[in-house]
Write a protein that holds these residues in place. Structure first.
Motif, short mmCIF file in Angstrom:
data_model
loop_
_atom_site.label_atom_id
_atom_site.label_comp_id
_atom_site.label_asym_id
_atom_site.label_seq_id
_atom_site.Cartn_x
_atom_site.Cartn_y
_atom_site.Cartn_z
N ILE A 150 0.85 -1.08 0.02
CA ILE A 150 -0.11 -0.03 -0.06
C ILE A 150 0.97 1.27 0.19
O ILE A 150 1.97 1.17 0.55
CB ILE A 150 -0.76 -0.24 1.25
N PRO A 151 0.50 2.23 -0.80
CA PRO A 151 1.46 3.39 -0.81
C PRO A 151 1.64 3.89 0.62
O PRO A 151 0.84 4.01 1.44
CB PRO A 151 0.68 4.40 -1.66
N GLY A 152 2.71 4.31 1.06
CA GLY A 152 3.24 4.89 2.34
C GLY A 152 3.85 3.69 3.36
O GLY A 152 4.27 3.86 4.06
N PHE A 153 3.69 2.57 2.71
CA PHE A 153 4.22 1.42 3.49
C PHE A 153 5.81 0.97 2.76
O PHE A 153 5.46 0.40 1.55
CB PHE A 153 3.35 0.31 3.62
N ILE B 123 7.28 -12.94 2.09
CA ILE B 123 6.18 -12.25 2.25
C ILE B 123 6.42 -10.86 2.98
O ILE B 123 7.19 -10.77 3.85
CB ILE B 123 5.04 -12.61 3.12
N ASP B 124 5.68 -9.80 2.45
CA ASP B 124 5.92 -8.31 3.06
C ASP B 124 4.43 -8.26 3.43
O ASP B 124 3.48 -8.24 2.65
CB ASP B 124 6.33 -7.38 2.14
N TRP B 125 4.19 -7.63 4.69
CA TRP B 125 2.82 -7.40 5.15
C TRP B 125 2.69 -5.81 5.41
O TRP B 125 3.63 -5.33 6.17
CB TRP B 125 2.51 -8.18 6.27
N ALA B 126 1.52 -5.21 5.12
CA ALA B 126 1.30 -3.95 5.65
C ALA B 126 0.08 -4.33 6.77
O ALA B 126 -0.69 -5.08 6.42
CB ALA B 126 0.45 -3.17 4.63
N LYS C 294 0.35 2.62 12.01
CA LYS C 294 0.41 1.37 11.08
C LYS C 294 1.69 0.71 11.03
O LYS C 294 2.80 1.36 11.54
CB LYS C 294 -0.01 1.43 9.57
N HIS C 295 1.82 -0.52 10.56
CA HIS C 295 3.34 -1.06 10.83
C HIS C 295 3.62 -1.97 9.35
O HIS C 295 2.67 -2.25 8.81
CB HIS C 295 3.27 -2.11 12.01
N LEU D 236 -3.27 -5.65 6.40
CA LEU D 236 -4.19 -5.09 5.42
C LEU D 236 -3.89 -5.22 4.04
O LEU D 236 -4.84 -5.35 3.24
CB LEU D 236 -3.58 -3.30 5.66
N SER D 237 -2.59 -5.85 3.59
CA SER D 237 -2.32 -6.20 2.51
C SER D 237 -0.98 -6.95 2.60
O SER D 237 -0.07 -6.90 3.27
CB SER D 237 -1.92 -4.99 1.58
#
Length: 477
Positions: free
Chosen positions: A52-55, A292-295, A357-358, A394-395
């Motif tokens: 997501i943009p910003g992550f 895997i990368d998580w937002a 957020k993280h 979130l994503s």
């Protein structure tokens, strides 16, 4: 377009070793051109907004204990280039079932004190290594040579050459054994393999000596700082320049390749002797990774709250479980409960995600070239020690071994170490030669993690290769 200029040296590939080679040569007074196939430099040191943009997510390297002990990185004041490293309060956490967790802390004494009946055993194993760490550090980050302090290195070597399973058997508690397993599993080999003990011992000692630092803003900030330093010295970087043949390169006295033997053969194999080509064709690649990368909407809800103080988390439970799973992966099996390496950088760097957020980053080992989706297996392992984790996603962005190789052609079959680093290939990578950085053709060199000292962000492969060039071509050193 490359300016119509003759260069002293051309470096192909702008990963950590290509950048280190280019900087070392430029510092010595050479005029250097650095070529990168991608739009951005960095190789394994790239940070992108892939969910997501910003992550901000680190695509490969995220935590950097080897950078913190690297003589190359120690030679430059990187803060002048806005590079800032942060050390989490706890280097690593290793949760076990029934809400038990073992921690690698910066203090050896504090780490040992939590190991109960193994307190003295841990101290007796690690304290001599910490006392000898400067000599050991120079040895492990150098090509094969006679050490300056042979007695010190012999003491280290007698432990390091052991399989990590032998080192784990020194201990009585599940916690101490698990701590060894998590460290040694970074080797991407069965824990019964000779010399896997070295990986675990070095990571433990580095944690106590310098920590396991994380770059503020992501690993791309390391690459950007290196590029800024190189350009300030007068070096030239060209991106979006994919090298497929020597004919594409401008005139120079030396060419250094930050690539693995497979690509080197494709680009320059016709120039090599038959014997050298035979050696490169026999070079072995190891396990791959599924990443895997998580937002996240909130931090990972670990059952043990103290795990939130750790930059890195090893998820795999006991030594026996990790050992079985790594051995199975090496045999081509996808374990149901894989060993997972996880980083949670936004807990220590608020530039990684929007306020509140993280982000989190994780991978597991998979068989070479595997294209199986391991998302479910990895997330189940996290949920095992952090119930409710999935509710905070979130994503996600996933990469199998093919995606890893497409992202970085050096990751053959998903192998992020540039080739298996077992006892048979640790010091003979990529071929058994007086200098591993020379090819069989004058003026052509290899400087990637397929040379000693191997994988990781330390720049020493490039540094040593550049010094070989300075000695051979420019008669320096």
């Amino acid at each position: 377009m490359i300016a119509s200029t003759e260069f002293d040296a051309v470096v192909v590939g702008a990963g950590p070793n290509g950048l280190a080679a280019a900087i070392t040569l430029q510092e010595a007074g050479c005029k250097v051109l650095l070529l990168e196939a991608k739009a951005t430099i960095g190789g394994g040191m790239r940070t992108v907004e892939c969910t997501i943009p910003g992550f901000k997510h680190d695509i490969c390297s995220a935590v950097h204990p080897l950078l913190a002990i690297s003589p190359f990185f120690a030679s430059v004041k990187w803060s002048d280039y806005q590079l800032q490293m942060v050390n989490p309060g706890i280097c690593g956490a290793h949760p076990l079932d029934h809400q038990r967790t073992v921690f690698l802390r910066s203090s050896m004494e504090l780490t040992a004190s939590t190991l109960g009946i193994d307190q003295d055993r841990y101290t007796n194993l690690i304290k001599p290594l910490l006392n000898d760490f400067e000599a050991v550090k120079r040895f492990i980050l150098s090509p094969v040579s006679w050490p300056n302090q042979p007695g010190t290195i012999l003491r280290f070597g007698l432990k390091a050459i052991q399989p990590s399973s032998w080192i784990a058997n020194r201990f009585k508690s599940a916690e101490a054994k698990a701590l060894v397993a998590g460290m040694a599993a970074h080797s991407m080999q069965p824990l019964s393999n000779w010399a896997t003990g070295a990986f675990g011992l070095v990571l433990l000692a580095a944690g106590h000596k310098v920590g396991w630092p994380i770059p503020v803003g992501g690993s791309q900030s390391i690459a950007d700082a290196m590029a800024a330093h190189f350009r300030l010295l007068g070096g030239v970087i060209e991106t979006n320049f994919e090298v497929n043949s020597l004919q594409q390169l401008p005139s120079s006295k030396a060419v250094l390749f930050d690539c693995t033997p497979r690509q080197l053969l494709q680009i320059a194999g016709h120039k090599f002797s038959d014997f050298y080509k035979w050696q490169l064709n026999r070079y072995r690649y190891g396990m791959g990774v599924f990443k895997i990368d998580w937002a996240l909407d909130a931090p990972i809800p670990w059952q043990d709250e103290e795990i939130k103080l750790a930059g890195t988390v090893h998820i795999g439970n006991t030594f026996e479980e990790i050992s079985w799973n790594e051995a199975a992966t090496a045999r081509g099996i996808h374990p149901e409960k894989p060993f997972v390496l996880l980083s949670q950088p936004s807990l220590f760097d608020n530039t990684r995600a929007p306020e509140g957020k993280h982000t989190a980053w994780a991978y597991c080992h998979v068989p070479f070239g595997s294209q199986k989706d391991m998302t479910e297996a990895i997330e189940k392992q996290v949920e095992r020690f952090a119930p409710g984790f999935r509710d905070r996603i979130l994503s996600r962005h996933t990469m199998n071994t093919k995606a890893m190789q497409d992202y970085n052609p050096n990751y053959i079959g998903g192998d992020i170490n540039g080739g298996v680093q077992d006892i048979f290939q640790l010091f003979t990578r990529p071929a058994l030669r007086w200098s591993p950085y020379r090819t069989s053709t004058k003026g052509l060199y290899i400087c990637s993690s397929s040379t000693p000292p191997g994988g990781g962000v330390h720049g020493m492969c490039g540094y040593h290769a550049a010094n070989q060039v300075l000695q051979d071509i420019f008669k320096q050193g």
